[in-house]
Design a protein around this motif. Structure first.
Motif, PDB file in Angstrom:
ATOM      1  N   VAL A 274      14.759   1.566 -38.640  1.00 44.69           N
ATOM      2  CA  VAL A 274      15.653   0.418 -38.481  1.00 44.69           C
ATOM      3  C   VAL A 274      16.489   0.239 -39.745  1.00 44.69           C
ATOM      4  O   VAL A 274      15.957   0.252 -40.856  1.00 44.69           O
ATOM      5  CB  VAL A 274      14.853  -0.869 -38.194  1.00 44.69           C
ATOM      6  CG1 VAL A 274      15.798  -2.048 -38.013  1.00 44.69           C
ATOM      7  CG2 VAL A 274      13.990  -0.695 -36.961  1.00 44.69           C
ATOM      8  N   SER A 275      17.795   0.082 -39.560  1.00 47.23           N
ATOM      9  CA  SER A 275      18.697  -0.220 -40.681  1.00 47.23           C
ATOM     10  C   SER A 275      18.749  -1.733 -40.855  1.00 47.23           C
ATOM     11  O   SER A 275      19.220  -2.451 -39.974  1.00 47.23           O
ATOM     12  CB  SER A 275      20.103   0.332 -40.405  1.00 47.23           C
ATOM     13  OG  SER A 275      20.063   1.735 -40.256  1.00 47.23           O
ATOM     14  N   LEU A 276      18.251  -2.215 -41.995  1.00 48.74           N
ATOM     15  CA  LEU A 276      18.134  -3.645 -42.223  1.00 48.74           C
ATOM     16  C   LEU A 276      19.421  -4.240 -42.769  1.00 48.74           C
ATOM     17  O   LEU A 276      20.267  -3.535 -43.324  1.00 48.74           O
ATOM     18  CB  LEU A 276      16.986  -3.924 -43.194  1.00 48.74           C
ATOM     19  CG  LEU A 276      15.599  -3.420 -42.766  1.00 48.74           C
ATOM     20  CD1 LEU A 276      14.565  -3.756 -43.817  1.00 48.74           C
ATOM     21  CD2 LEU A 276      15.207  -4.017 -41.422  1.00 48.74           C
ATOM     22  N   ASP A 277      19.553  -5.548 -42.590  1.00 46.96           N
ATOM     23  CA  ASP A 277      20.673  -6.312 -43.129  1.00 46.96           C
ATOM     24  C   ASP A 277      20.118  -7.227 -44.209  1.00 46.96           C
ATOM     25  O   ASP A 277      19.147  -7.956 -43.989  1.00 46.96           O
ATOM     26  CB  ASP A 277      21.314  -7.145 -42.011  1.00 46.96           C
ATOM     27  CG  ASP A 277      22.630  -7.777 -42.446  1.00 46.96           C
ATOM     28  OD1 ASP A 277      22.794  -8.026 -43.657  1.00 46.96           O
ATOM     29  OD2 ASP A 277      23.483  -8.033 -41.584  1.00 46.96           O
ATOM     30  N   ASP A 278      20.732  -7.177 -45.397  1.00 42.40           N
ATOM     31  CA  ASP A 278      20.245  -7.972 -46.527  1.00 42.40           C
ATOM     32  C   ASP A 278      20.303  -9.472 -46.257  1.00 42.40           C
ATOM     33  O   ASP A 278      19.663 -10.258 -46.964  1.00 42.40           O
ATOM     34  CB  ASP A 278      21.049  -7.638 -47.791  1.00 42.40           C
ATOM     35  CG  ASP A 278      20.824  -6.207 -48.255  1.00 42.40           C
ATOM     36  OD1 ASP A 278      19.762  -5.655 -47.906  1.00 42.40           O
ATOM     37  OD2 ASP A 278      21.697  -5.660 -48.948  1.00 42.40           O
ATOM     38  N   LYS A 279      21.053  -9.892 -45.247  1.00 41.24           N
ATOM     39  CA  LYS A 279      21.148 -11.315 -44.938  1.00 41.24           C
ATOM     40  C   LYS A 279      19.847 -11.867 -44.355  1.00 41.24           C
ATOM     41  O   LYS A 279      19.608 -13.068 -44.384  1.00 41.24           O
ATOM     42  CB  LYS A 279      22.284 -11.561 -43.935  1.00 41.24           C
ATOM     43  CG  LYS A 279      23.663 -11.192 -44.449  1.00 41.24           C
ATOM     44  CD  LYS A 279      24.697 -11.443 -43.366  1.00 41.24           C
ATOM     45  CE  LYS A 279      26.097 -11.044 -43.831  1.00 41.24           C
ATOM     46  NZ  LYS A 279      27.096 -11.252 -42.751  1.00 41.24           N
ATOM     47  N   PHE A 280      19.035 -10.974 -43.794  1.00 43.07           N
ATOM     48  CA  PHE A 280      17.824 -11.420 -43.098  1.00 43.07           C
ATOM     49  C   PHE A 280      16.587 -10.829 -43.771  1.00 43.07           C
ATOM     50  O   PHE A 280      16.599  -9.681 -44.228  1.00 43.07           O
ATOM     51  CB  PHE A 280      17.857 -10.985 -41.621  1.00 43.07           C
ATOM     52  CG  PHE A 280      19.075 -11.450 -40.884  1.00 43.07           C
ATOM     53  CD1 PHE A 280      19.145 -12.737 -40.378  1.00 43.07           C
ATOM     54  CD2 PHE A 280      20.158 -10.608 -40.705  1.00 43.07           C
ATOM     55  CE1 PHE A 280      20.272 -13.164 -39.693  1.00 43.07           C
ATOM     56  CE2 PHE A 280      21.286 -11.009 -40.029  1.00 43.07           C
ATOM     57  CZ  PHE A 280      21.334 -12.307 -39.523  1.00 43.07           C
ATOM     58  N   PHE A 281      15.544 -11.637 -43.806  1.00 40.79           N
ATOM     59  CA  PHE A 281      14.257 -11.158 -44.294  1.00 40.79           C
ATOM     60  C   PHE A 281      13.391 -10.851 -43.073  1.00 40.79           C
ATOM     61  O   PHE A 281      13.029 -11.734 -42.308  1.00 40.79           O
ATOM     62  CB  PHE A 281      13.571 -12.205 -45.177  1.00 40.79           C
ATOM     63  CG  PHE A 281      12.194 -11.790 -45.637  1.00 40.79           C
ATOM     64  CD1 PHE A 281      12.039 -10.739 -46.525  1.00 40.79           C
ATOM     65  CD2 PHE A 281      11.065 -12.435 -45.156  1.00 40.79           C
ATOM     66  CE1 PHE A 281      10.776 -10.343 -46.935  1.00 40.79           C
ATOM     67  CE2 PHE A 281       9.800 -12.051 -45.566  1.00 40.79           C
ATOM     68  CZ  PHE A 281       9.658 -11.002 -46.468  1.00 40.79           C
ATOM     69  N   ILE A 282      13.084  -9.585 -42.886  1.00 37.54           N
ATOM     70  CA  ILE A 282      12.307  -9.145 -41.737  1.00 37.54           C
ATOM     71  C   ILE A 282      10.834  -9.117 -42.119  1.00 37.54           C
ATOM     72  O   ILE A 282      10.435  -8.419 -43.046  1.00 37.54           O
ATOM     73  CB  ILE A 282      12.757  -7.750 -41.264  1.00 37.54           C
ATOM     74  CG1 ILE A 282      14.275  -7.711 -41.082  1.00 37.54           C
ATOM     75  CG2 ILE A 282      12.042  -7.380 -39.977  1.00 37.54           C
ATOM     76  CD1 ILE A 282      14.793  -8.676 -40.074  1.00 37.54           C
ATOM     77  N   ARG A 283      10.040  -9.884 -41.404  1.00 36.54           N
ATOM     78  CA  ARG A 283       8.609  -9.929 -41.662  1.00 36.54           C
ATOM     79  C   ARG A 283       7.883  -8.889 -40.805  1.00 36.54           C
ATOM     80  O   ARG A 283       8.287  -8.605 -39.678  1.00 36.54           O
ATOM     81  CB  ARG A 283       8.050 -11.327 -41.365  1.00 36.54           C
ATOM     82  CG  ARG A 283       8.721 -12.417 -42.184  1.00 36.54           C
ATOM     83  CD  ARG A 283       8.158 -13.790 -41.859  1.00 36.54           C
ATOM     84  NE  ARG A 283       8.932 -14.841 -42.516  1.00 36.54           N
ATOM     85  CZ  ARG A 283       8.735 -15.238 -43.768  1.00 36.54           C
ATOM     86  NH1 ARG A 283       7.769 -14.670 -44.496  1.00 36.54           N
ATOM     87  NH2 ARG A 283       9.475 -16.185 -44.307  1.00 36.54           N
ATOM     88  N   ALA A 284       6.835  -8.337 -41.364  1.00 32.24           N
ATOM     89  CA  ALA A 284       6.058  -7.330 -40.645  1.00 32.24           C
ATOM     90  C   ALA A 284       5.403  -7.944 -39.419  1.00 32.24           C
ATOM     91  O   ALA A 284       4.812  -9.021 -39.481  1.00 32.24           O
ATOM     92  CB  ALA A 284       4.994  -6.739 -41.567  1.00 32.24           C
ATOM     93  N   GLY A 285       5.541  -7.268 -38.283  1.00 32.73           N
ATOM     94  CA  GLY A 285       4.909  -7.723 -37.054  1.00 32.73           C
ATOM     95  C   GLY A 285       5.802  -8.535 -36.143  1.00 32.73           C
ATOM     96  O   GLY A 285       5.353  -8.985 -35.082  1.00 32.73           O
ATOM     97  N   TYR A 286       7.090  -8.752 -36.519  1.00 26.19           N
ATOM     98  CA  TYR A 286       8.010  -9.448 -35.613  1.00 26.19           C
ATOM     99  C   TYR A 286       8.075  -8.703 -34.278  1.00 26.19           C
ATOM    100  O   TYR A 286       8.207  -7.480 -34.239  1.00 26.19           O
ATOM    101  CB  TYR A 286       9.413  -9.493 -36.214  1.00 26.19           C
ATOM    102  CG  TYR A 286       9.703 -10.685 -37.102  1.00 26.19           C
ATOM    103  CD1 TYR A 286       8.932 -11.836 -37.065  1.00 26.19           C
ATOM    104  CD2 TYR A 286      10.784 -10.656 -37.979  1.00 26.19           C
ATOM    105  CE1 TYR A 286       9.220 -12.919 -37.874  1.00 26.19           C
ATOM    106  CE2 TYR A 286      11.087 -11.746 -38.800  1.00 26.19           C
ATOM    107  CZ  TYR A 286      10.291 -12.869 -38.737  1.00 26.19           C
ATOM    108  OH  TYR A 286      10.576 -13.946 -39.541  1.00 26.19           O
TER     109      TYR A 286
END
Length: 370
Positions: A274-286
């Protein structure tokens, strides 16, 4: 009755019969009128949705090298750490029987060292005076050196049982340090909990789990009917339930060679970077869903699926096409890819054909289908 009256009655009767015939013919005609549509060219994309979650690409569990009790927990869950940072300390609680046994071995080794030292000094004096041969002196010297080494080994064993390690390396086993840089996801223990080291018979107690949150993957499952259409390297879109209105691009990199049966259907695991966006904090297990394109066809002749009918006997799809005289002719179709709204037409109609838009089914329509 006069002749004139008879003629009037006959004329009235003729008009009455003519009116009945005219109304009969008019009523015999179908009052149902149909609108029509022509085939059109469009892009048809067939997709499947895989349900799953986003998890870190790299995640490790840290386990103790000794058995003991958690003395201190220095960091909290969510803390960012670098490789080598101290997370917790373990206090060794030695087994009393093993400790007494080790202490006894140390005392016995000291007795042997003292006895060997006396023998060594006596033999050395005799050797220096030339009374005994060198071989006899070297044999006594060897026994003395072995006794000193045995004492050292016994003392190390005693320290290991008592403190968890021997010499200055004691903190290496009692200190729980980060083995990689990242974020602490979980610390499932607290101060005072007993922990067990990993061995051949036990996986050991997990003190902390660490992951690199900058590298996330989507892990999900797809049905066996669709897994054969997937290709590694395919670009997909991941929607995360906790982040509405945003889709993250991803690339499929793993398709499981073996499926697992769940609820009567065989499911295959897939993974995608997955290519992440710095605007969002992705938590493990979403929880997340992945839109995967199975088939894409550009500019193909299509019609709306709502125009289709299926023959009850042959189950072949067909439509009714308007003719020059206003009547409709049944045309059997050969279909291609469908996206659930539009369907590709391979054979049966042309782009200029006017296809009946079916109104609410009437008795006549049902008779035609039968």
């Amino acid at each position: 009755m006069s002749k004139r009256s008879k003629i009037i009655l006959i004329v009235i009767a003729v008009f009455f019969i003519a009116a009945l015939i005219w109304f009969g013919k008019k009523n015999a005609k179908s009052i149902v009128e149909y609108e029509t549509e022509t085939p059109f060219r469009t892009t048809i994309v067939k997709k499947t949705v895989a349900t799953g979650k986003v998890i870190p690409l790299e995640e490790i569990e840290i386990k103790p090298q000794i058995t003991g009790i958690i003395d201190k927990v220095l960091l909290l869950e969510g803390s960012k750490v670098k490789k080598g940072d101290l997370i917790a300390t373990v206090r060794v609680v030695p087994n009393e029987q093993s400790l007494i046994s080790a202490k006894g071995r140390v005392d016995n080794a000291k007795l042997r060292v003292n006895n060997s030292a006396v023998s060594y000094k006596r033999t050395k004096n005799l050797f220096d005076k030339g009374v005994i041969a060198r071989t006899e002196f070297e044999s006594v010297e060897l026994t003395y050196n072995q006794a000193k080494q045995d004492l050292k080994n016994a003392q190390n064993d005693y320290q290991i049982i008592k403190r968890g390690s021997a010499g200055s390396g004691g903190s290496a086993n009692t200190n729980i340090i980060a083995q990689m840089s990242g974020t602490i996801l979980e610390i499932p223990v607290k101060e005072g909990d007993q922990v067990i080291q990993s061995n051949n018979f036990n996986a050991g107690t997990t003190i902390a789990s660490i992951a690199d949150m900058a590298k996330m993957i989507f892990e999900g499952k797809v049905d066996e009917s669709e897994v054969g259409k997937l290709v590694k390297g395919t670009e997909i879109e991941v929607s995360i339930g906790a982040i509405e209105g945003t889709k993250f691009p991803a690339k499929l990199n793993f398709i499981a060679p073996k499926g697992t049966e769940e609820g009567g259907a065989v499911q295959f695991k897939i993974k995608a970077d997955v290519s992440l966006d710095d605007k969002f904090f992705i938590r493990a297990g979403y929880s997340a869903n992945a839109d995967i394109v199975l088939v894409k066809k550009d500019s193909v002749l299509s019609i709306k699926e709502a125009l289709l009918r299926f023959d009850k006997k042959t189950e072949e799809p067909y439509v009714e096409v308007k003719q020059a005289d206003g009547n409709y002719e049944k045309k059997t179709l050969k279909l291609g890819t469908s996206d659930g709204v539009n369907v590709e037409i391979l054979e049966g109609v042309t782009k200029d054909d006017e296809i009946k838009i079916w109104n609410k089914a009437s008795k006549d329509d049902k008779k035609k289908e039968d």
